[in-house]
Design a protein around this motif. Structure first.
Motif, PDB file in Angstrom:
ATOM      1  N   HIS A 121     -11.119   3.865  -1.989  1.00 19.46           N
ATOM      2  CA  HIS A 121      -9.952   3.533  -2.800  1.00 19.46           C
ATOM      3  C   HIS A 121      -8.650   3.978  -2.157  1.00 19.46           C
ATOM      4  CE1 HIS A 121     -10.837   7.691  -3.930  1.00 19.46           C
ATOM      5  NE2 HIS A 121      -9.581   7.807  -4.307  1.00 19.46           N
ATOM      6  N   THR A 122      -8.709   4.807  -1.114  1.00 23.17           N
ATOM      7  CA  THR A 122      -7.483   5.225  -0.434  1.00 23.17           C
ATOM      8  C   THR A 122      -7.092   4.275   0.699  1.00 23.17           C
ATOM      9  OG1 THR A 122      -8.629   6.627   1.182  1.00 23.17           O
ATOM     10  CG2 THR A 122      -8.053   7.627  -0.940  1.00 23.17           C
ATOM     11  N   ARG A 163       0.758  -0.901  -8.792  1.00 28.07           N
ATOM     12  CA  ARG A 163       1.354  -1.709  -7.719  1.00 28.07           C
ATOM     13  C   ARG A 163       1.178  -3.195  -7.986  1.00 28.07           C
ATOM     14  NH1 ARG A 163      -1.752  -0.166  -2.927  1.00 28.07           N
ATOM     15  NH2 ARG A 163      -2.859   1.487  -4.027  1.00 28.07           N
ATOM     16  N   HIS A 212       0.861  -1.179   0.000  1.00 31.90           N
ATOM     17  CA  HIS A 212       0.000   0.000   0.000  1.00 31.90           C
ATOM     18  C   HIS A 212       0.897   1.230   0.000  1.00 31.90           C
ATOM     19  CE1 HIS A 212      -3.459   2.523   0.705  1.00 31.90           C
ATOM     20  NE2 HIS A 212      -2.897   3.031   1.794  1.00 31.90           N
ATOM     21  N   ASP A 213       0.882   1.974  -1.111  1.00 29.94           N
ATOM     22  CA  ASP A 213       1.684   3.192  -1.196  1.00 29.94           C
ATOM     23  C   ASP A 213       0.992   4.181  -2.123  1.00 29.94           C
ATOM     24  OD1 ASP A 213       2.404   2.487  -3.876  1.00 29.94           O
ATOM     25  OD2 ASP A 213       4.059   1.271  -3.123  1.00 29.94           O
ATOM     26  N   GLU A 214       1.707   5.218  -2.539  1.00 27.88           N
ATOM     27  CA  GLU A 214       1.081   6.309  -3.284  1.00 27.88           C
ATOM     28  C   GLU A 214       0.811   5.972  -4.746  1.00 27.88           C
ATOM     29  OE1 GLU A 214       5.401   6.442  -3.870  1.00 27.88           O
ATOM     30  OE2 GLU A 214       4.109   6.300  -2.092  1.00 27.88           O
ATOM     31  N   ARG A 215       1.372   4.880  -5.274  1.00 32.73           N
ATOM     32  CA  ARG A 215       1.151   4.527  -6.670  1.00 32.73           C
ATOM     33  C   ARG A 215      -0.284   4.065  -6.901  1.00 32.73           C
ATOM     34  NH1 ARG A 215       5.340  -0.124  -7.442  1.00 32.73           N
ATOM     35  NH2 ARG A 215       4.673  -0.454  -5.261  1.00 32.73           N
ATOM     36  N   PRO A 216      -0.833   4.258  -8.104  1.00 36.15           N
ATOM     37  CA  PRO A 216      -2.156   3.708  -8.407  1.00 36.15           C
ATOM     38  C   PRO A 216      -2.164   2.192  -8.182  1.00 36.15           C
ATOM     39  CG  PRO A 216      -1.487   5.243 -10.113  1.00 36.15           C
ATOM     40  CD  PRO A 216      -0.291   5.044  -9.232  1.00 36.15           C
TER      41      PRO A 216
END
Length: 401
Positions: free
Chosen positions: A90-91, A64, A56-60
């Motif tokens: 979705h976040t 990922r 889980h990170d900032e990339r779509p």
């Protein structure tokens, strides 16, 4: 002759095993909590172990997942598959993993043994609590309708839950068996979302699938409870096809699906009128949208993320509907109205709308059901619709409202 017990343990999700009698139901019977089970109209899938989890990170999300699949293939896994669940928000972190082993078989409907009934649930002293209570839910619906008449928005999907408590550990495997055998033509799933929690359900709604260049979406919106009386059941189905309120609600969703898929497709076919599909408890207005992918680099999950959430589970306009949901529903949806499914490193996959579902822990179960609220909605009718949708899962548990 290949038997069910000889189905390979390293089969790709796009290469179903030999259609032996018992191949699909053997995977259903072999499920135990902690494994990943998914049955669709194209295949039955059972996965064990975790080779890698999607970070889980900032990339779509689709980037990922693609990176995780490519890393697994580079590490020597010849045909890696990602399986799991994506939440409504979705976040929030998804529960997606690349399993150690994946076994597949033809769809449950191709296995004659799926007609055998599942064992009835054991008698248990279950406690059922409605959240919110019907009066509170109806007040939320009425308030949303008032805001729609004032012109704030055109649709919102409002949900309620049932909290089921058991004095004994829940039989998750038995619940899955009953869900799958009751509606084998649908999408049945049991997926771990944490170390001690399982998301399971039987959804009728395909968000999107991709196989090669072919794209299929099957939005559902507009529904009515079924009846045990055949004549009344047929009358309800016919009335749904002529309901101005439900046809409008359905058209809004189909248009949103069309608009989301069009940039990714070189060709898209959208039928002018919906048809009907049925589950054991509900009739739904249904439209099957088909298309040809413009770029082979666009994965099934990227398409799913472009679609999610559709007005069928959120509302329109989307951002305002999300705010209304957060203000009205006294619980966190979690994975309800998110999506579950699988995808491979070539971009193929199937992603399903997470409805008719529950999250199970050792002795507790939270069931979810929602209804699409438009300006013509009647609060009592929407409460009745959610109660009918709860029946899919309540029958698998052995509980009732």
């Amino acid at each position: 002759m290949t038997t069910a017990s000889q189905v390979a343990t390293h089969v790709t999700a796009a290469d179903p095993a030999h259609p032996a009698i018992g191949a699909a139901t053997s995977l259903l019977d072999a499920y135990t909590p902690g494994a990943r089970f998914l049955a669709t109209p194209t295949r039955t899938l059972l996965a064990h172990g975790v080779r890698a989890e999607v970070p889980h990170d900032e990339r779509p999300l689709h980037e990922r997942v693609a990176a995780a699949l490519e890393a697994a293939r580079a590490a020597g896994q010849p045909a890696p598959v990602v399986v799991g669940a994506v939440p409504f928000d979705h976040t929030a972190p998804a529960a997606l993993a690349i399993p150690e082993t994946v076994r597949t078989a033809p769809p449950l409907t191709a296995d004659p043994l799926v007609a055998l009934p599942a064992a009835a649930p054991d008698a248990a002293d279950l406690t059922v609590r409605q959240v919110p209570e019907p009066a509170g839910y109806e007040a939320g619906v009425a308030a949303a309708v008032d805001r729609m008449w004032a012109g704030e928005f055109s649709k919102v999907v409002l949900a309620r839950t049932l909290e089921v408590s058991s004095p004994e550990p829940l039989d998750v495997q038995g619940m899955l068996e009953r869900l799958a055998r009751r509606d084998p033509a649908g999408y049945t799933f049991a997926l771990p979302t944490s170390e001690d929690r399982t998301l399971l359900g039987a959804s009728p709604e395909l968000l999107v699938s991709r196989r090669g260049g072919r794209v299929v979406a099957n939005p559902l919106a507009g529904s009515t409870p079924r009846s045990a009386d055949l004549a009344e059941d047929v009358r309800r189905a016919a009335a749904l096809l002529e309901s101005a309120k439900d046809l409008h609600e359905h058209a809004v969703v189909v248009d949103a699906v069309h608009q989301a898929l069009a940039p990714h497709c070189s060709e898209l076919t959208v039928p002018a009128k919906p048809t009907l599909i049925r589950t054991a408890t509900m009739w739904h207005l249904s439209t099957t949208v088909t298309g040809t992918l413009a770029s082979p680099a666009t994965s099934a999950l990227e398409l799913a993320c472009a679609l999610h959430p559709t007005p069928a589970v959120c509302g329109t306009p989307t951002d305002l509907a999300r705010r209304v949901i957060a203000e009205t529903e006294p619980f966190d949806r979690g994975f309800f109205t998110g999506m579950v499914g699988w995808g491979d490193a070539d971009g193929d996959g199937e992603w399903v709308v997470t409805i008719r579902c529950a999250e199970a822990e050792e002795r507790s179960l939270r069931l979810y059901a929602g209804a699409g609220i438009v300006s013509a909605s009647q609060p009592e009718a929407e409460t009745a619709e959610t109660a009918a949708k709860f029946r899919t899962f309540l029958s698998a548990v052995g509980a009732s409202l």
